[in-house]
Design a protein around this motif. Structure first.
Motif, PDB file in Angstrom:
ATOM      1  N   TYR A   1      49.520  59.682  13.904  1.00 20.56           N
ATOM      2  CA  TYR A   1      49.846  59.014  14.236  1.00 20.56           C
ATOM      3  C   TYR A   1      49.918  58.559  15.472  1.00 20.56           C
ATOM      4  O   TYR A   1      50.779  58.034  16.123  1.00 20.56           O
ATOM      5  CB  TYR A   1      51.322  58.995  13.159  1.00 20.56           C
TER       6      TYR A   1
ATOM      7  N   THR B   1      57.937  63.110  15.853  1.00 19.09           N
ATOM      8  CA  THR B   1      57.508  62.727  16.605  1.00 19.09           C
ATOM      9  C   THR B   1      58.495  61.299  17.412  1.00 19.09           C
ATOM     10  O   THR B   1      59.167  61.253  18.419  1.00 19.09           O
ATOM     11  CB  THR B   1      56.155  62.391  17.617  1.00 19.09           C
ATOM     12  N   PHE B   2      59.167  60.638  16.513  1.00 17.45           N
ATOM     13  CA  PHE B   2      60.221  59.940  17.307  1.00 17.45           C
ATOM     14  C   PHE B   2      61.656  60.593  17.749  1.00 17.45           C
ATOM     15  O   PHE B   2      61.902  60.002  18.355  1.00 17.45           O
ATOM     16  CB  PHE B   2      60.008  58.850  15.949  1.00 17.45           C
TER      17      PHE B   2
ATOM     18  N   ARG C   1      57.073  54.773  19.833  1.00 21.17           N
ATOM     19  CA  ARG C   1      58.466  56.365  20.184  1.00 21.17           C
ATOM     20  C   ARG C   1      59.016  56.248  21.438  1.00 21.17           C
ATOM     21  O   ARG C   1      60.052  56.629  21.122  1.00 21.17           O
ATOM     22  CB  ARG C   1      57.584  57.504  19.459  1.00 21.17           C
TER      23      ARG C   1
ATOM     24  N   ASP D   1      59.787  54.054   8.974  1.00 16.28           N
ATOM     25  CA  ASP D   1      58.376  54.161   9.285  1.00 16.28           C
ATOM     26  C   ASP D   1      57.889  54.453   7.269  1.00 16.28           C
ATOM     27  O   ASP D   1      56.746  55.340   8.010  1.00 16.28           O
ATOM     28  CB  ASP D   1      57.356  54.959  10.336  1.00 16.28           C
ATOM     29  N   PRO D   2      57.521  53.813   6.795  1.00 15.68           N
ATOM     30  CA  PRO D   2      57.289  54.457   5.192  1.00 15.68           C
ATOM     31  C   PRO D   2      55.318  54.582   5.250  1.00 15.68           C
ATOM     32  O   PRO D   2      54.879  53.395   6.431  1.00 15.68           O
ATOM     33  CB  PRO D   2      57.332  53.272   4.141  1.00 15.68           C
ATOM     34  N   PRO D   3      54.891  55.369   4.485  1.00 17.81           N
ATOM     35  CA  PRO D   3      53.745  55.098   4.894  1.00 17.81           C
ATOM     36  C   PRO D   3      52.585  53.552   3.980  1.00 17.81           C
ATOM     37  O   PRO D   3      53.747  53.049   3.800  1.00 17.81           O
ATOM     38  CB  PRO D   3      53.095  56.357   3.636  1.00 17.81           C
TER      39      PRO D   3
ATOM     40  N   GLN E   1      51.691  54.632  16.746  1.00 20.42           N
ATOM     41  CA  GLN E   1      52.929  54.738  16.639  1.00 20.42           C
ATOM     42  C   GLN E   1      53.660  55.506  18.074  1.00 20.42           C
ATOM     43  O   GLN E   1      55.093  55.662  18.846  1.00 20.42           O
ATOM     44  CB  GLN E   1      53.588  55.957  16.286  1.00 20.42           C
TER      45      GLN E   1
ATOM     46  N   VAL F   1      59.773  63.921   2.642  1.00 18.14           N
ATOM     47  CA  VAL F   1      59.165  64.643   1.241  1.00 18.14           C
ATOM     48  C   VAL F   1      57.904  65.785   1.476  1.00 18.14           C
ATOM     49  O   VAL F   1      58.663  66.695   0.635  1.00 18.14           O
ATOM     50  CB  VAL F   1      58.073  63.219  -0.127  1.00 18.14           C
ATOM     51  N   SER F   2      57.836  65.956   2.409  1.00 18.58           N
ATOM     52  CA  SER F   2      56.791  66.807   2.942  1.00 18.58           C
ATOM     53  C   SER F   2      57.237  67.995   3.637  1.00 18.58           C
ATOM     54  O   SER F   2      58.123  67.958   5.119  1.00 18.58           O
ATOM     55  CB  SER F   2      55.574  66.860   3.611  1.00 18.58           C
TER      56      SER F   2
ATOM     57  N   ALA G   1      63.493  65.297   1.620  1.00 19.85           N
ATOM     58  CA  ALA G   1      64.377  64.363   0.263  1.00 19.85           C
ATOM     59  C   ALA G   1      64.006  62.639  -0.008  1.00 19.85           C
ATOM     60  O   ALA G   1      62.214  62.645   0.800  1.00 19.85           O
ATOM     61  CB  ALA G   1      66.090  64.005   0.812  1.00 19.85           C
ATOM     62  N   ASP G   2      63.483  62.421  -1.289  1.00 21.16           N
ATOM     63  CA  ASP G   2      63.220  60.688  -0.555  1.00 21.16           C
ATOM     64  C   ASP G   2      63.438  59.848   0.067  1.00 21.16           C
ATOM     65  O   ASP G   2      65.384  59.747  -0.756  1.00 21.16           O
ATOM     66  CB  ASP G   2      62.941  60.661  -2.735  1.00 21.16           C
ATOM     67  N   VAL G   3      63.439  59.442   0.468  1.00 18.68           N
ATOM     68  CA  VAL G   3      64.076  58.233   1.583  1.00 18.68           C
ATOM     69  C   VAL G   3      65.473  57.414   0.829  1.00 18.68           C
ATOM     70  O   VAL G   3      66.805  57.527   1.002  1.00 18.68           O
ATOM     71  CB  VAL G   3      63.113  57.534   2.464  1.00 18.68           C
ATOM     72  N   PHE G   4      63.899  56.948  -0.679  1.00 17.98           N
ATOM     73  CA  PHE G   4      64.667  56.151  -1.504  1.00 17.98           C
ATOM     74  C   PHE G   4      65.672  56.301  -2.022  1.00 17.98           C
ATOM     75  O   PHE G   4      67.656  55.136  -2.179  1.00 17.98           O
ATOM     76  CB  PHE G   4      63.955  55.758  -2.565  1.00 17.98           C
TER      77      PHE G   4
ATOM     78  N   PHE H   1      60.699  58.901   6.649  1.00 11.61           N
ATOM     79  CA  PHE H   1      59.574  58.932   7.069  1.00 11.61           C
ATOM     80  C   PHE H   1      59.204  59.614   7.820  1.00 11.61           C
ATOM     81  O   PHE H   1      58.020  59.285   9.026  1.00 11.61           O
ATOM     82  CB  PHE H   1      59.033  57.942   6.507  1.00 11.61           C
TER      83      PHE H   1
HETATM   84  N1  SAH Z   1      56.933  58.297  11.078  1.00 16.92           N
HETATM   85  C1  SAH Z   1      55.465  58.973  11.388  1.00 16.92           C
HETATM   86  C2  SAH Z   1      54.585  59.065  10.499  1.00 16.92           C
HETATM   87  C3  SAH Z   1      54.949  58.837   9.366  1.00 16.92           C
HETATM   88  S1  SAH Z   1      53.787  58.422   7.817  1.00 16.92           S
HETATM   89  C4  SAH Z   1      55.295  59.343  13.011  1.00 16.92           C
HETATM   90  O1  SAH Z   1      55.696  58.728  14.140  1.00 16.92           O
HETATM   91  O2  SAH Z   1      54.371  60.291  12.710  1.00 16.92           O
HETATM   92  C5  SAH Z   1      54.585  58.719   6.454  1.00 16.92           C
HETATM   93  C6  SAH Z   1      55.660  60.057   5.795  1.00 16.92           C
HETATM   94  O3  SAH Z   1      56.069  59.527   5.210  1.00 16.92           O
HETATM   95  C7  SAH Z   1      54.726  61.198   5.470  1.00 16.92           C
HETATM   96  O4  SAH Z   1      55.035  62.230   5.914  1.00 16.92           O
HETATM   97  C8  SAH Z   1      54.843  61.148   4.322  1.00 16.92           C
HETATM   98  O5  SAH Z   1      54.916  63.050   3.851  1.00 16.92           O
HETATM   99  C9  SAH Z   1      56.680  60.513   3.930  1.00 16.92           C
HETATM  100  N2  SAH Z   1      56.630  60.075   2.858  1.00 16.92           N
HETATM  101  C10 SAH Z   1      56.408  59.338   1.950  1.00 16.92           C
HETATM  102  N3  SAH Z   1      56.724  58.807   0.882  1.00 16.92           N
HETATM  103  C11 SAH Z   1      58.280  59.452   1.081  1.00 16.92           C
HETATM  104  C12 SAH Z   1      59.180  59.347   0.592  1.00 16.92           C
HETATM  105  N4  SAH Z   1      59.506  58.484  -0.865  1.00 16.92           N
HETATM  106  N5  SAH Z   1      60.336  59.918   1.179  1.00 16.92           N
HETATM  107  C13 SAH Z   1      60.457  60.050   1.982  1.00 16.92           C
HETATM  108  N6  SAH Z   1      58.448  60.998   2.815  1.00 16.92           N
HETATM  109  C14 SAH Z   1      58.293  60.216   2.502  1.00 16.92           C
END
Ligand code: SAH
Length: 421
Positions: free
Chosen positions: A230, A258-259, A237, A325-327, A233, A276-277, A303-306, A253
């Protein structure tokens, strides 16, 4: 998925075939309906199918075509895309300009020179060299990561010009290897298959390390998101780093963290990365080690952020600073309402977890979510969280992802620095 280009295919032969196809049929002519030339006169590079009255000739996928108004006045030269709603993407508004190696060389050189300032100022070895329409090359993304160049060809015209582009890149960046990452859904709308693979002699590894603002970052151009990373951003950062000193930071997220790197390097008290990854978190851990920041109280939560934000609320956890910083939540206008709900939900939860006068850095990378709407959503979230927000900074995509005055759609990444009282 088709693996793009077998390394054994001879480039000279391939170029010859390409040039033969290119010049074996005269460029077709597209005539617009009455008064449908207005956006072209403003130098906007898209022509929608509904604007076209008739076509003379038999253009094929990606062919270069000439565009005329209803009085047969020449307007533009562009690439034809028979399956897309955006039927033509304009390469040039200059009738004397051919779409050839010289055209691409000029575009690449001017894009590179516009970026020199950012590159020098940030000590960057990774940057976006071509940001599609915003750099006058519709459908073409080119990112440079150290000595690896990644091309993403999104449109029929971009795909058609692949070999001309590669030849010019090889000439301008002789020390670089070139890789294609055209594995994106939008190619379907153009009638194109996904393609990935080396466009020059294959290297053993697709990984490299880039530098930005004094920090080192692992990038894998084959496995990473987008073209590997990314880049957009980068400036935000740095902003996060400016706010982070002595703060407990929740980096939601996080992707490859990198943040977090910037926060830890600027003496944050604690940084928690959430994604989540697992593979993204593993790389985040590697990035922290790469910069000798292991002792800086940085942790990683899969974890799932939500869900996690709700869990932290129940546990009455509090932070000094949260990054969201969500997708991309919005792919089409129909999804906008649902996306607003998603953005409001996470922003509300984050605000509830912030100490008084805590800092929220919140982003939307959905182009369809306009800046004013995003600010309204964050304001609605503040009402629901029973907090007041003072917007203290507005953020956007970094300068190597510019927004052209001819193409406002290029503005997609918006961020707000909020002080939450
Ligand atoms: N902030 C990062 C870019 C974020 S990209 C940067 O500056 O490099 C979005 C990320 O959100 C991805 O890594 C993806 O795996 C993650 N993601 C997507 N849905 C998610 C969820 N529900 N909970 C946690 N992570 C999630």
């Amino acid at each position: 998925m088709k693996i793009a280009h077998e390394p054994c295919i001879d480039y000279t032969l391939r170029n010859f075939i390409y040039l033969f196809i290119k010049y074996s049929h005269m460029s077709a002519r597209i005539y617009l309906k009455v008064s449908r030339e207005k956006s072209l006169l403003r130098k906007h590079p898209w022509i929608f199918s509904q604007a076209i009255n008739k076509i003379k000739g038999n253009p094929m996928l990606g062919d270069t075509v000439d565009v005329y108004d209803h009085k047969e006045k020449w307007l533009a030269r562009g690439a034809y895309s028979p399956e897309s709603q955006i039927r033509v993407r304009v390469w040039s508004f200059n009738e004397n300009e051919e779409i050839d190696s010289e055209f691409f060389r000029n575009k690449l050189l001017s894009a590179q020179s516009r970026r020199e300032w950012f590159i020098e100022q940030g000590g960057l070895t990774g940057y976006r060299l071509i940001a599609g329409e915003s750099d006058g090359l519709p459908g073409i993304t080119i990112d440079k990561y150290d000595n690896l160049i990644v091309c993403q060809l999104l449109s029929a015209g971009a795909d058609f010009q692949r070999y001309t582009l590669v030849e010019v890149l090889k000439e301008l960046y002789p020390d670089c290897s070139i890789y294609e990452r055209s594995d994106v859904d939008v190619r379907k709308k153009e009638g194109l298959e996904p393609i990935t693979g080396w466009l020059t002699e294959p290297l053993e590894s697709t990984a490299c390390i880039i530098k930005e603002h004094g920090l080192s970052i692992n990038v894998d151009i084959a496995k990473g998101h987008k073209t590997g990373f990314y880049l957009d951003q980068r400036d935000s950062r740095v902003t996060a780093g400016r706010y982070a000193k002595n703060k407990s930071v929740l980096n939601c997220f996080s992707y490859t963290g990198t943040f977090a790197l910037h926060c830890a390097a600027n003496d944050a008290k604690e940084v928690i990365n959430v994604d989540v990854s697992q593979s993204a978190l593993d790389l985040a851990k590697e990035n922290i080690a790469l910069n000798n920041l292991q002792d800086k109280n940085v942790s990683f939560v899969k974890a799932d952020v939500f869900k996690l934000l709700r869990q932290y609320r129940e546990e009455k956890r509090q932070f000094d600073m949260i990054i969201l910083d969500p997708p991309k939540f919005v792919e089409s206008k129909a999804q906008l309402t649902g996306a607003c709900r998603g953005y409001k939900d996470i922003n509300m939860l984050a605000m509830q977890l912030l100490k008084p006068n805590g800092i929220l850095l919140t982003f939307s990378c959905s182009g369809l979510m306009e800046a004013s709407l995003f600010q309204k959503v964050v304001a609605d979230a503040a009402l629901d969280a029973r907090r007041e927000v003072h917007f203290v900074e507005r953020l956007q995509q970094a300068g190597d992802h510019p927004i052209s005055s001819n193409y406002p759609e290029g503005y997609y990444l918006k961020g707000l620095v909020c002080q939450v009282s």
